[in-house]
Design a protein around this motif. Structure first.
Motif, short mmCIF file in Angstrom:
data_model
loop_
_atom_site.label_atom_id
_atom_site.label_comp_id
_atom_site.label_asym_id
_atom_site.label_seq_id
_atom_site.Cartn_x
_atom_site.Cartn_y
_atom_site.Cartn_z
N CYS A 61 0.78 -1.32 -0.05
CA CYS A 61 0.20 -0.13 0.01
C CYS A 61 1.01 1.31 -0.28
CB CYS A 61 -0.80 0.14 1.34
SG CYS A 61 -2.31 1.30 1.32
N ALA A 62 1.96 0.92 0.88
CA ALA A 62 2.77 2.35 1.10
C ALA A 62 3.75 2.70 -0.46
CB ALA A 62 3.78 2.28 2.09
N ALA A 63 3.95 1.39 -0.98
CA ALA A 63 4.77 1.71 -2.36
C ALA A 63 3.91 2.09 -3.30
CB ALA A 63 5.24 0.10 -2.57
N CYS A 64 2.46 1.78 -3.69
CA CYS A 64 1.70 2.29 -4.32
C CYS A 64 1.46 3.87 -4.12
CB CYS A 64 0.33 1.61 -4.47
SG CYS A 64 0.35 0.08 -5.06
N LEU A 65 1.29 4.39 -3.03
CA LEU A 65 1.06 5.72 -2.69
C LEU A 65 2.13 6.48 -2.82
CD1 LEU A 65 -1.06 5.65 0.65
CD2 LEU A 65 -1.98 5.97 -2.00
N ALA A 66 3.54 5.84 -2.79
CA ALA A 66 4.80 6.91 -2.79
C ALA A 66 4.95 6.90 -4.41
CB ALA A 66 5.92 5.65 -2.31
N LEU A 67 4.68 5.79 -5.18
CA LEU A 67 4.80 5.69 -6.52
C LEU A 67 3.67 6.96 -7.15
CD1 LEU A 67 5.74 4.76 -9.21
CD2 LEU A 67 3.92 3.24 -9.26
N ALA A 68 2.57 6.91 -6.57
CA ALA A 68 1.48 8.10 -6.90
C ALA A 68 2.06 9.56 -6.80
CB ALA A 68 0.24 7.88 -6.33
N ALA A 69 2.72 9.38 -5.41
CA ALA A 69 3.20 11.02 -5.03
C ALA A 69 4.37 11.36 -5.99
CB ALA A 69 3.85 10.81 -3.52
N ALA A 70 5.31 10.43 -6.32
CA ALA A 70 6.35 10.85 -7.37
C ALA A 70 5.81 11.29 -8.73
CB ALA A 70 7.31 9.74 -7.67
N GLN A 71 4.45 10.95 -8.93
CA GLN A 71 3.88 11.60 -10.36
C GLN A 71 4.47 10.97 -11.42
OE1 GLN A 71 2.20 15.60 -10.42
NE2 GLN A 71 3.50 15.94 -8.70
N PRO A 72 4.54 9.57 -11.63
CA PRO A 72 5.24 8.95 -12.69
C PRO A 72 4.38 9.35 -14.27
CG PRO A 72 4.00 7.23 -11.72
CD PRO A 72 3.81 8.61 -11.06
N VAL A 73 4.97 9.57 -15.27
CA VAL A 73 4.23 9.72 -16.48
C VAL A 73 5.17 8.95 -17.47
CG1 VAL A 73 3.36 12.04 -16.09
CG2 VAL A 73 5.55 11.78 -17.09
N ILE A 74 4.51 8.51 -18.56
CA ILE A 74 5.03 7.96 -19.82
C ILE A 74 4.85 8.90 -20.94
CG2 ILE A 74 4.92 5.93 -21.44
CD1 ILE A 74 4.22 4.09 -19.30
N GLY A 75 6.17 9.37 -21.47
CA GLY A 75 6.07 10.19 -22.61
C GLY A 75 6.41 9.61 -24.04
N LYS A 76 5.67 9.80 -24.75
CA LYS A 76 5.70 9.33 -26.31
C LYS A 76 5.85 10.45 -27.14
CE LYS A 76 3.58 4.93 -25.24
NZ LYS A 76 2.51 3.81 -25.78
N VAL A 77 6.56 10.58 -27.83
CA VAL A 77 6.74 11.41 -29.14
C VAL A 77 6.43 10.76 -30.41
CG1 VAL A 77 8.52 12.83 -30.57
CG2 VAL A 77 8.88 12.45 -28.06
N ARG A 78 5.33 11.43 -30.87
CA ARG A 78 5.02 10.91 -32.30
C ARG A 78 4.70 12.02 -33.25
NH1 ARG A 78 -1.67 10.34 -31.52
NH2 ARG A 78 -2.17 12.90 -31.47
N PRO A 79 4.76 11.64 -34.52
CA PRO A 79 4.58 12.59 -35.73
C PRO A 79 3.30 13.19 -35.91
CG PRO A 79 5.05 10.68 -36.52
CD PRO A 79 4.91 10.32 -35.28
N VAL A 80 3.29 14.30 -36.04
CA VAL A 80 1.65 14.78 -36.27
C VAL A 80 1.43 15.24 -37.63
CG1 VAL A 80 1.18 15.57 -33.99
CG2 VAL A 80 2.37 16.95 -35.29
N GLN A 81 0.15 15.55 -38.32
CA GLN A 81 -0.23 15.85 -39.33
C GLN A 81 -1.19 17.06 -39.31
OE1 GLN A 81 0.24 13.96 -42.61
NE2 GLN A 81 1.87 12.90 -41.51
N GLY A 82 -0.93 18.08 -40.30
CA GLY A 82 -1.50 19.16 -39.90
C GLY A 82 -1.44 20.25 -41.09
N ARG A 83 -2.39 21.12 -41.00
CA ARG A 83 -2.22 22.34 -42.36
C ARG A 83 -0.81 22.69 -42.41
NH1 ARG A 83 -6.90 24.35 -44.38
NH2 ARG A 83 -5.71 25.62 -45.56
N GLN A 84 -0.35 22.70 -43.88
CA GLN A 84 1.05 23.28 -44.00
C GLN A 84 0.98 24.61 -44.54
OE1 GLN A 84 2.45 19.93 -46.48
NE2 GLN A 84 3.66 19.42 -44.83
N ASP A 85 -0.38 25.13 -44.96
CA ASP A 85 -0.36 26.47 -45.59
C ASP A 85 -1.11 27.60 -44.89
OD1 ASP A 85 -2.72 25.11 -45.97
OD2 ASP A 85 -3.37 26.19 -47.66
N ALA A 86 -1.57 27.16 -43.70
CA ALA A 86 -2.58 27.82 -42.91
C ALA A 86 -2.19 27.93 -41.28
CB ALA A 86 -3.99 27.55 -42.93
N GLN A 87 -2.21 29.02 -40.74
CA GLN A 87 -1.98 29.05 -39.25
C GLN A 87 -3.03 30.20 -38.73
OE1 GLN A 87 2.08 30.21 -38.59
NE2 GLN A 87 2.90 28.46 -39.29
N ALA A 88 -3.41 29.87 -37.22
CA ALA A 88 -4.01 30.97 -36.64
C ALA A 88 -3.50 31.26 -35.33
CB ALA A 88 -5.33 30.01 -36.19
#
Length: 324
Positions: A61-88
């Motif tokens: 129980c303590a290990a789970c709560l400690a892990l939550a307090a440390a705020q683990p995140v998994i980061g993934k970098v992915r290519p994105v598709q978008g308009r190449q001729d327009a911006q806002a």
């Protein structure tokens, strides 16, 4: 950050796990007392593994709560598709009048502006969007990007009323819609963006400006303008105690001045509740165009909620053993 990298936002917070030590000591003391009492009453004591299971459950129980307090995140970098001729660009009025609200606990104009911007942005996932603040000048906070996380972080952390303050600080009204012309004459948009649109979130209470000059500047830079007016006649600015600040009163004449000026510029004036209408106006301004690779985006998944849920398993086991 590499694809699939695990990181901790607050690793030192995991030290909360040391709180399990007093719990383990209490469990040991309770177990000894239980065995002593059983001998005095001539009752069979619990097995030797009883304390072990209790210790494992407490540690889990303590290990789970400690892990939550440390705020683990998994980061993934992915290519994105978008308009190449327009911006806002989403332009936010950050003058003091944007603190006005319908009551002491009601959301301010500035808060409603950000909420409306988030809703509009969600309907334009393929369009690179940047963030600009406006008083009697405009200042870029985020250049056009497809990164939804960057957009959210900029709204939450970079924008603020009179941050930075206007040049006219302390001299009355500070907003000048005429400053929007700088969006076309400075490098606010990428050089490859042939279709450009600015969405201004403002209460419309502006200093006098030359609407024809604004129209010409925006036209030369091929920038279309959409105005989202956030205003109500009964709104006031309140202090921390809920008292009305007498220095501010909404200007009813600002609506007519805004409509007249924007009619000259050729811009639409919409209400923040009309999210679909604002998004449609932006789509109409940028039209259709090529969609292709537009960089990479970091997406993160927070694991803390799962760690908290995991702590219920050993906790449930402890409650089950106690009731049994």
């Amino acid at each position: 950050m590499p694809v699939g990298t695990l990181s901790f936002l607050s690793p030192f917070a995991a030290l909360v796990a040391v709180a399990v030590v007093p719990a383990l000591l209490a469990a040991v003391i309770a177990e000894r007392r239980s065995r002593t009492l059983c001998r005095l009453l001539g009752l069979p004591a619990r097995g030797a593994g009883s304390l072990l299971w209790t210790a494992l459950a407490l540690t889990g129980c303590a290990a789970c709560l400690a892990l939550a307090a440390a705020q683990p995140v998994i980061g993934k970098v992915r290519p994105v598709q978008g308009r190449q001729d327009a911006q806002a660009l989403f332009v936010f009025d950050i003058s003091r009048s944007m603190l006005a609200a319908g009551g002491p606990s009601a959301p301010t104009r500035f808060t409603r502006a950000r909420e409306a911007a988030r809703a509009v942005r969600a309907q334009l996932p393929e369009l690179p969007v940047g963030v600009v603040s406006m008083t009697d000048r405009v200042l870029p906070h985020l250049f056009p990007t497809l990164g939804a996380g960057l957009f959210e972080a900029t709204l939450d952390d970079a924008l603020g009323i009179e941050r930075p303050p206007p040049d006219r600080l302390g001299r009355g009204r500070a907003t000048s819609l005429g400053s929007l012309g700088l969006l076309a004459t400075r490098n606010f948009f990428g050089e490859n963006a042939s279709r450009r649109v600015a969405v201004a979130f403002t209460d419309g209470e502006s200093l006098p400006y030359d609407a024809l000059d604004l129209r010409d500047k925006l036209g030369q830079g091929n920038v279309s303008l959409v105005v989202v007016r956030i205003w109500a006649p009964e709104e006031r600015i309140y202090d921390a105690r809920g008292n009305v600040l007498a220095a501010y009163r909404p200007d009813p004449s600002a609506q007519t001045a805004l409509d007249t000026g924007m009619a000259t510029v050729g811009a639409r004036v919409l209400r923040p509740a009309n999210v679909d209408g604002v998004a449609e106006a932006v789509r109409r301004a940028v039209g259709t165009g090529p969609v292709g690779p537009a960089g990479r985006e970091l997406r993160t998944t927070a694991l803390a909620p799962y760690a908290v849920l995991g702590s219920f398993l050993p906790l449930g086991f402890l409650l089950w053993r106690r009731n049994l």
